[in-house]
Each structure stands twice: as C-alpha cells, then as structure tokens.
Scaffold this active site. Structure first.
Site, PDB file in Angstrom:
ATOM      1  N   PRO A   1      -7.276  -5.595  10.352  1.00  0.00           N
ATOM      2  CA  PRO A   1      -8.723  -5.394  10.365  1.00  0.00           C
ATOM      3  C   PRO A   1      -9.007  -3.993  10.933  1.00  0.00           C
ATOM      4  O   PRO A   1      -8.746  -3.730  12.108  1.00  0.00           O
ATOM      5  CB  PRO A   1      -9.235  -6.490  11.304  1.00  0.00           C
ATOM      6  CG  PRO A   1      -8.106  -7.484  11.400  1.00  0.00           C
ATOM      7  CD  PRO A   1      -6.856  -6.663  11.273  1.00  0.00           C
TER       8      PRO A   1
ATOM      9  N   GLU B   1     -19.806  -4.631  22.753  1.00  0.00           N
ATOM     10  CA  GLU B   1     -19.108  -5.927  22.793  1.00  0.00           C
ATOM     11  C   GLU B   1     -17.812  -5.935  21.981  1.00  0.00           C
ATOM     12  O   GLU B   1     -16.791  -6.456  22.429  1.00  0.00           O
ATOM     13  CB  GLU B   1     -20.015  -7.055  22.279  1.00  0.00           C
ATOM     14  CG  GLU B   1     -21.099  -7.497  23.248  1.00  0.00           C
ATOM     15  CD  GLU B   1     -22.360  -6.662  23.135  1.00  0.00           C
ATOM     16  OE1 GLU B   1     -22.377  -5.695  22.335  1.00  0.00           O
ATOM     17  OE2 GLU B   1     -23.335  -6.965  23.844  1.00  0.00           O
TER      18      GLU B   1
ATOM     19  N   HIS C   1       0.823  -1.210   0.000  1.00  0.00           N
ATOM     20  CA  HIS C   1       0.000   0.000   0.000  1.00  0.00           C
ATOM     21  C   HIS C   1       0.856   1.259   0.000  1.00  0.00           C
ATOM     22  O   HIS C   1       1.161   1.803   1.066  1.00  0.00           O
ATOM     23  CB  HIS C   1      -0.909  -0.007   1.238  1.00  0.00           C
ATOM     24  CG  HIS C   1      -1.858  -1.170   1.262  1.00  0.00           C
ATOM     25  ND1 HIS C   1      -1.479  -2.431   1.669  1.00  0.00           N
ATOM     26  CD2 HIS C   1      -3.162  -1.262   0.907  1.00  0.00           C
ATOM     27  CE1 HIS C   1      -2.522  -3.244   1.574  1.00  0.00           C
ATOM     28  NE2 HIS C   1      -3.554  -2.569   1.118  1.00  0.00           N
TER      29      HIS C   1
ATOM     30  N   HIS D   1      -3.790   3.859  -3.428  1.00  0.00           N
ATOM     31  CA  HIS D   1      -3.994   3.261  -2.092  1.00  0.00           C
ATOM     32  C   HIS D   1      -3.275   1.916  -1.933  1.00  0.00           C
ATOM     33  O   HIS D   1      -2.476   1.753  -1.019  1.00  0.00           O
ATOM     34  CB  HIS D   1      -5.495   3.087  -1.795  1.00  0.00           C
ATOM     35  CG  HIS D   1      -5.777   2.079  -0.730  1.00  0.00           C
ATOM     36  ND1 HIS D   1      -5.809   2.410   0.600  1.00  0.00           N
ATOM     37  CD2 HIS D   1      -6.001   0.731  -0.792  1.00  0.00           C
ATOM     38  CE1 HIS D   1      -6.053   1.314   1.310  1.00  0.00           C
ATOM     39  NE2 HIS D   1      -6.178   0.292   0.487  1.00  0.00           N
TER      40      HIS D   1
ATOM     41  N   ILE E   1      -9.417  10.096   1.058  1.00  0.00           N
ATOM     42  CA  ILE E   1      -9.463   9.020   0.063  1.00  0.00           C
ATOM     43  C   ILE E   1      -9.415   7.681   0.771  1.00  0.00           C
ATOM     44  O   ILE E   1      -8.730   7.533   1.790  1.00  0.00           O
ATOM     45  CB  ILE E   1      -8.243   9.127  -0.902  1.00  0.00           C
ATOM     46  CG1 ILE E   1      -8.363  10.374  -1.785  1.00  0.00           C
ATOM     47  CG2 ILE E   1      -8.072   7.874  -1.764  1.00  0.00           C
ATOM     48  CD1 ILE E   1      -9.453  10.339  -2.831  1.00  0.00           C
TER      49      ILE E   1
ATOM     50  N   HIS F   1     -25.335 -18.039  29.386  1.00  0.00           N
ATOM     51  CA  HIS F   1     -26.491 -18.336  28.520  1.00  0.00           C
ATOM     52  C   HIS F   1     -26.037 -19.067  27.259  1.00  0.00           C
ATOM     53  O   HIS F   1     -26.197 -18.590  26.137  1.00  0.00           O
ATOM     54  CB  HIS F   1     -27.237 -17.044  28.167  1.00  0.00           C
ATOM     55  CG  HIS F   1     -27.826 -16.343  29.365  1.00  0.00           C
ATOM     56  ND1 HIS F   1     -27.079 -15.916  30.424  1.00  0.00           N
ATOM     57  CD2 HIS F   1     -29.114 -16.015  29.657  1.00  0.00           C
ATOM     58  CE1 HIS F   1     -27.856 -15.338  31.328  1.00  0.00           C
ATOM     59  NE2 HIS F   1     -29.104 -15.391  30.893  1.00  0.00           N
TER      60      HIS F   1
ATOM     61  N   HIS G   1     -31.708 -14.640  20.967  1.00  0.00           N
ATOM     62  CA  HIS G   1     -30.890 -14.711  22.186  1.00  0.00           C
ATOM     63  C   HIS G   1     -30.368 -16.119  22.476  1.00  0.00           C
ATOM     64  O   HIS G   1     -29.710 -16.341  23.475  1.00  0.00           O
ATOM     65  CB  HIS G   1     -31.699 -14.216  23.390  1.00  0.00           C
ATOM     66  CG  HIS G   1     -31.850 -12.726  23.407  1.00  0.00           C
ATOM     67  ND1 HIS G   1     -32.359 -12.009  22.338  1.00  0.00           N
ATOM     68  CD2 HIS G   1     -31.541 -11.807  24.357  1.00  0.00           C
ATOM     69  CE1 HIS G   1     -32.367 -10.729  22.631  1.00  0.00           C
ATOM     70  NE2 HIS G   1     -31.874 -10.568  23.848  1.00  0.00           N
TER      71      HIS G   1
HETATM   72  C1  LIG Z   1     -12.325  -4.450   8.694  1.00  0.00           C
HETATM   73  C2  LIG Z   1     -11.646  -4.181   7.395  1.00  0.00           C
HETATM   74  N1  LIG Z   1     -12.378  -3.979   6.295  1.00  0.00           N
HETATM   75  C3  LIG Z   1     -11.764  -3.769   5.106  1.00  0.00           C
HETATM   76  C4  LIG Z   1     -10.407  -3.745   5.004  1.00  0.00           C
HETATM   77  C5  LIG Z   1      -9.719  -3.558   3.663  1.00  0.00           C
HETATM   78  N2  LIG Z   1      -9.095  -2.232   3.582  1.00  0.00           N
HETATM   79  C6  LIG Z   1      -7.826  -2.014   3.922  1.00  0.00           C
HETATM   80  S1  LIG Z   1      -7.376  -0.412   3.790  1.00  0.00           S
HETATM   81  C7  LIG Z   1      -8.905   0.028   3.258  1.00  0.00           C
HETATM   82  C8  LIG Z   1      -9.196   1.447   2.928  1.00  0.00           C
HETATM   83  C9  LIG Z   1      -9.170   2.280   4.118  1.00  0.00           C
HETATM   84  O1  LIG Z   1      -9.121   3.610   3.799  1.00  0.00           O
HETATM   85  P1  LIG Z   1      -8.173   4.595   4.605  1.00  0.00           P
HETATM   86  O2  LIG Z   1      -8.150   4.201   6.005  1.00  0.00           O
HETATM   87  O3  LIG Z   1      -8.607   5.980   4.291  1.00  0.00           O
HETATM   88  O4  LIG Z   1      -6.753   4.287   4.023  1.00  0.00           O
HETATM   89  P2  LIG Z   1      -5.967   5.051   2.863  1.00  0.00           P
HETATM   90  O5  LIG Z   1      -6.599   4.642   1.563  1.00  0.00           O
HETATM   91  O6  LIG Z   1      -6.116   6.498   3.109  1.00  0.00           O
HETATM   92  O7  LIG Z   1      -4.598   4.544   2.991  1.00  0.00           O
HETATM   93  C10 LIG Z   1      -9.735  -1.082   3.182  1.00  0.00           C
HETATM   94  C11 LIG Z   1     -11.139  -1.036   2.750  1.00  0.00           C
HETATM   95  C12 LIG Z   1      -9.683  -3.965   6.185  1.00  0.00           C
HETATM   96  N3  LIG Z   1      -8.360  -4.006   6.202  1.00  0.00           N
HETATM   97  N4  LIG Z   1     -10.327  -4.146   7.358  1.00  0.00           N
HETATM   98 MG   LIG Z   2      -7.762   7.654   3.647  1.00  0.00          MG
END
Ligand SMILES: Cc1ncc(C[n+]2csc(CCOP(=O)(O)OP(=O)(O)O)c2C)c(N)n1
Ligand SMILES: [Mg+2]
Length: 656
Positions: free
Chosen positions: A116, A408, A27, A261, A188, A458, A470
């Site tokens: 994540p 949670e 990235h 990205h 972005i 539960h 539940h």
């Molecule tokens: C929970 C989760 N959903 C989707 C992704 C996939 N993902 C990684 S980076 C990204 C874009 C996030 O945008 P941003 O935080 O603005 O990062 P930038 O493009 O500015 O580097 C996505 C959708 C992930 N890593 N985790």
């Molecule tokens: Mg961004």
C-alpha cells in the site's frame, strides 16, 4: 561505471525481468529502472548481517514501493541473508518465500510488509524515531552502539499519498537525520505520466518540509548515487530526500512507458532487453563474478561491520555495565511487567470515564516499560493518552511522548515503525471516529502480526454535541471484522486494567485496539480484569439455569446489569455476559465458549454501535444502525432507546 558494477546491475535487470516473466505476474518497470540505485545502496552503504538478519544495529531498508519486491528478493539472495535461487524462481507462487509484495515475518530479512503506497515512508519515520531515541539513551562518547540509518526506496506514487506527506512533514520537524529517502523518479506511474496528476516542485516542497534535497540527474551514474547517499549520511540535523532520475523499464523495448510498469515482458521483449544491455549470461542465473562481488561487498562488509559493532559492545559492556544490561533488554525485546502492586485502582461505585482510566494506566505502564513510546494526534487532552518523559523532539530525544499533530494515518504507520525497529513498542491515540483515517496502518499491523497498540476515546454516539461526524457507529464492526486484530471495549476500570495489561503483554502477535468512553462510567462489582483475557465472561448470573442472557460490553454493561436486576425482580432470570473482546473470546476452547454462550439460553446483544457483528452471538440485537445526531449526551440515551426501561421492554417484546 566499473564493468563489474555494470554486470551486476544488468544481471539484476535481466534476472529480475525473467523472474517476473516466469511468474507471469509482477512489475518489471521499477526493477529495470531502479536496479542501479539498489545495487549502489547495498554494495556501498547498507550494513546488514547475513548471519544474523536481526542484528540490532543493522541499517534498515524499507521498500516503500513494494511492487519492486523482486529487487529486494534478489538483494536478500545475493547478500546471503535468505532466499535461494529456487525461491526467486518461485516468485508470486502459492506458499513461496517470494510473495507478490514483501511480507514481514514471512521472508527473512524483510523489515516490513509493503505494497500500500506511502505506508513504507511513514513507517520508516517510526524506525528513525526509535533509532534516535535509543541512540540518545545508550550512546556514550566514542561508543555509538546505536547508529543505523533508515533507507527508503520510494516511487512517484508513494509521494502522492497523503500519509507520506504527513510523515515527511513530521520527520522534517523532528530533524531525523538518519532517515534517507531514495526516490525512483521516473516520471511514470501505472496509468501514464506523473505529470497528468502532479506538478509539484519536489525540491521546494521537501526543503520547505525540513529535508535536505539532493538530485541525481542520471540514476545509471552510480558514482553520483553513491555520492548523494554519502552526503545524506553526513547530514547532522535533517533527513535527506534524494531524487534520482531513472527510466522506467530501462533496456526494454517499451522503456519510458507506463506499459512496462506492471506487465511481465514477453520472451521476445526479454531477448531484446538482453540485446540492448549486451547481456549474454544464462537465463535465471547470476554469474559467479556477480555472486562474488555481492559476497565481498555486501555479505562480508556487513559481517565485518557487525564484528566491529560487537567489539564496540564489549568495550561498552566493560565501561557501562548497567547501561549494557538495559540495552540487552531492548536487543532481546525482554520487557515484562513484573508486578502490578502499585497499579492504579478504582473503588467500586466510583464513576470515571474509561478514557481517563486508560490514560492513568498508560502512565503507570510507562514507568514499568521503558520501551513504550507514543502519543496522540493532537488530542491528548481528550484521549488522555501520552507517552512519558516529556515531548520527543530534537531537544529531547529521550522524550517518549510523540506529538503527532493531526496526522492520524502517519501516526499509526509510525507507531508500526517504532514497533518494527525491535525492542520498542509503539502506541497511539485519537478519537474513535477518526480511526477511519488510520485503518490501513492497523490493517498492516494485523497482517504483520505486530503488537502495536491503538487507543481510542469517544467510542460511541455518546460523544453528543459534536454530532454525526464525530460519533462512531460502524467503526467497532470494522475493526472486529479485521483478521488478527484484538479489539477490546472495556466496561470500567477493572476491565480497562485487564485490557491495557493484555495489550502491552510481551510476545503478542497481533495489534490491539482499545476503545474508551468519553462519559463517566460506574466501576462495577461484577467486572473482572482477568475476564478480559478470555474475551468474555459471565458478569452476572441471575440463576443457576437462567433461560436468557444479555451479551454486551463497554458502557452498555452497567445498563444491562440494571435491566437484568429489574427483570429478576419480575421473576425473569437473565444473565449478563460481558464480552469486551470478541477476538480473545474466539480463541478460547469450545468448552469455555459453550460455558459462556449456553445452547439453552436465548440471548439479546446490546451495544451503541452497528448491530451487524452481534448476530453471531444473539438472536436479537439492540444497536444503532444510523448515523448519530448532535445533541447533549443526556438526551442521547432516550433518542436511541439505551435506557433501562426501553431495553427492558425490548427484551420482553423480542425474547419472551
Ligand atoms: C495505496 C495504493 N494505491 C494504489 C496502488 C496500486 N499501485 C501500485 S504501483 C502503482 C503506481 C505507482 O507509481 P510509481 O510509484 O511511480 O511506480 P512506477 O510505475 O514508477 O514503478 C499503483 C497505482 C498501491 N499499491 N497502493
Ligand atoms: Mg514512477
């Protein structure tokens, strides 16, 4: 900007982009855009010790935007904590020290596995809670032995995640002033403009949540970034959110666009990047000036901060020897249960729900282990799970009971953060069916090999009246199928005792999930606390060479024992195997496993939950493979056929 700062930042940009291009994966957008933020943070603020990456009072850096791993890896290299230039060149390759996203325990200096989105922010709240608890416990006038910041770098995506909002809402409520979130605000994200999906007023939003909000209009203006961080560090009562405007892919031909990205740059684009940045140094190398600058401003500054701390600690040791000895137990994560003499016990025949037993044993554990901290997601009255010493908060930072609210997902990630801080052990609790809301954080605990403890009540359709929303059905199978996760479903107080002692054992390298019943269960003659640590054991032996066995656990153990005794009266010998933890059972020797699951026996598994996982251990499974129904518990057993007569009949029909 100073020319050396400028050279450092451009080196991070170019070398980072070249690493990604070499890897053919990664990235570059965040690397090019956020390099000045990370550079400023590391060279002017973060105190880490390259000679001891576990230095207890180090600042914690959480890269919530885990896709920016290249930035973190370059920091670990330049600061001398870990990673060689060869490691950097091996980005994302098989068995390299520089995997796609940062991995805790794999790469020295990585505080937490991230990737994540949102999880890092939430766990950072746990780090900050642990810090504030320990600071309140140990600091003395003029002797702040616990005094570190938790810095987070997040992206726009992190802030769209519910978990981040849950956690930030709690952080604001708790006034965690050592928590500083740096937002790489580039407008972005992966699919395009953030404005396609979000139009929040971040200032209004985070101020309303109890954060200080600072905006840096130009992320390339590192003095402004520096000043914002300094202001944040001086906050005495609130966490701080710093929105730093950056340009994704700064310097690349497609900067400011989502195409930068997550796609490696072509060689031509790298050439253009170098031209735009007026950068002429060799490929995939840091100039000596850059290395020297980091050595002086990160490595040496960090080591001298650590030396000062050691000096402080010597004074502390002299003035407060007892507190010092206790502090060292946290530093070396050295808590063990020395004796179980006064642990709560239950009489055979006495009936109680395993959730109540879980709560009582936890209360006892809290008296033995000053490092355990946690609570429930607004369900203490149901789960019976609470921490000791009152409710943790601004007015009582020594409280070990965290009122997580109905949050949670953040709760579980915060629990991981508390555990990750070092010396501390986090636990949390909720209704088992709502474990669905926090599964991703348990998964991260499992990936990281963290001994966080997740307690649920539960645990079956026996929830009853609340109905299918539940009543858990598939959740046991879900967690049991998760690698490196110890799911324990105890049958009674003895097994619950074994489960809890196992979960809070020192040095576990996996999370533990314990489930408990809502309804009262009899305390059985046949159970064993020690048996739990082997995962499964024969609770009832009908005859020396029984041809059959039940495999079961939890509330169904007592039922199976009754059925086996009824069958025995008919002259049919059926052993009963209690299997509270498939995970621990699978870790036993083949010899042990064969002694429990005999080749000569036909087995029937019985559990009030999804049947899927049990076919490994039985040829016939009595489970529940539909959602539940709202009705009084007294009717549930008949409805699903979990009665002595029904199981007796099914056994005869299907096994004999
Ligand atoms: C929970 C989760 N959903 C989707 C992704 C996939 N993902 C990684 S980076 C990204 C874009 C996030 O945008 P941003 O935080 O603005 O990062 P930038 O493009 O500015 O580097 C996505 C959708 C992930 N890593 N985790
Ligand atoms: Mg961004």
């Amino acid at each position: 900007m100073n020319s050396i700062d400028s050279l450092c930042i451009n080196s991070l940009r170019v070398v980072g982009a070249e690493m990604i291009t070499k890897a053919k994966s990664g990235h570059p957008g965040i690397v090019l855009g956020a390099a000045p933020i990370v550079h400023t943070l590391f060279t002017r603020h973060i105190n880490i010790n390259a000679q001891d990456d576990k230095w207890y009072n180090r600042d914690r850096f959480i890269l919530s935007a885990g896709h920016g791993s290249t930035l973190l890896y370059m920091m670990l290299h330049l600061s001398g904590v870990s990673l060689t230039m060869d490691d950097l060149k091996n980005l994302r390759q098989k068995d390299s020290m520089t995997p796609g996203h940062p991995e805790y325990r794999h790469t020295k200096g990585v505080e937490i596995s991230t990737g994540p989105l949102g999880q890092g922010i939430a766990s950072a709240v746990g780090f900050a809670i642990a810090e504030s608890y320990l600071a309140a416990k140990f600091n003395q006038p003029g002797l702040s032995v616990i005094d570190n910041n938790t810095f987070v770098l997040c992206g726009d995506g992190d802030l769209q995640e519910g978990i981040a909002m849950e956690a930030m809402s709690l952080a604001g409520h708790l006034g965690l002033n050592k928590l500083i979130i740096l937002h790489d605000s580039n407008d972005i994200q992966l699919d395009g403009e953030v404005s396609f999906a979000t139009s929040d007023n971040l200032k209004a939003k985070f101020e309303a949540m109890g954060f200080n909000y600072i905006k840096v209009e130009d992320g390339n203006d590192i003095d402004s970034v520096d000043e914002a961080i300094s202001t944040a560090k001086n906050s005495s009562d609130k966490p701080t959110f710093i929105e730093i405007k950056t340009i994704i892919g700064y310097g690349a031909p497609n900067s400011g666009e989502s195409s930068i990205h997550g796609k490696p740059m072509s060689q031509d684009d790298i050439k253009e990047l170098r031209k735009n940045l007026e950068y002429n140094y060799p490929e995939l190398e840091f100039a000596n000036e850059v290395k020297e600058f980091y050595k002086k401003n990160v490595t040496e500054r960090g080591i001298s901060a650590c030396n000062e701390w050691n000096h402080l600690l010597r004074t502390y040791e002299k003035k407060y020897p007892e507190e010092y000895a206790e502090l060292m137990k946290f530093v070396y994560d050295d808590f063990e249960i020395d004796s179980v003499d006064d642990i709560p016990t239950w009489k055979v025949g006495e009936a109680e729900s395993t959730r109540k037993e879980m709560g009582k044993i936890l209360d006892w554990l809290s008296t033995k282990l000053p490092n355990i901290m946690g609570g429930s997601a607004d369900l203490t009255a149901s789960t019976m799970v609470k921490g000791a010493d009152g409710i943790y908060g601004k007015d009582n930072p020594l409280g070990r009971n965290i009122k997580f609210g109905v949050r949670e997902h953040a709760m579980a990630a915060i629990t991981n953060g508390i555990t990750l801080y070092g010396g501390m052990r986090g636990f949390c609790a909720g209704f088992f069916v709502f474990s669905d809301y926090l599964k991703p954080a348990v998964r991260l605990a499992a990936i990281m090999g963290l001994p966080s403890v997740f307690l649920f009540s539960h645990d079956t359709v026996c929830v009853g009246e609340d109905g299918p929303t539940h009543q858990p059905v598939e959740q046991l199978t879900m967690f049991r199928s998760m690698p490196n996760t110890n799911v324990i479903r105890p049958a009674d107080a003895k097994e619950m005792t074994g489960a809890m002692l196992h979960a809070f054992k020192k040095d576990n390298t996996y999370p533990t999930v314990i489930t408990s019943s809502r309804q009262g269960l009899p305390n059985l003659e046949e159970t064993s606390a020690e048996g739990v640590s082997k995962g499964a054991y024969v609770a009832y032996k009908a005859a020396k060479d029984s041809k059959y066995a039940f495999v079961t656990c939890g509330s169904e153990l007592s039922l199976c024992l009754e059925v086996a005794k009824k069958l025995k009266a008919d002259g049919i010998n059926v052993d009963v195997i209690s299997m509270p933890s498939i995970y621990l059972f699978e870790k036993q020797s083949d010899e042990y496993k064969k002694s429990i699951l005999k080749d000569s026996q036909k087995r029937m598994a019985v559990e009030m939950g999804s049947s899927l996982g049990w076919y490994k251990y039985a040829s016939y499974v009595k489970g529940i493979d539909t959602f539940g129904k709202s009705m009084p518990i007294s009717k549930i057993f008949d409805e699903y056929g979990f009665t002595v007569d029904e199981i007796y009949n099914e056994f005869k029909e299907n096994l004999m």
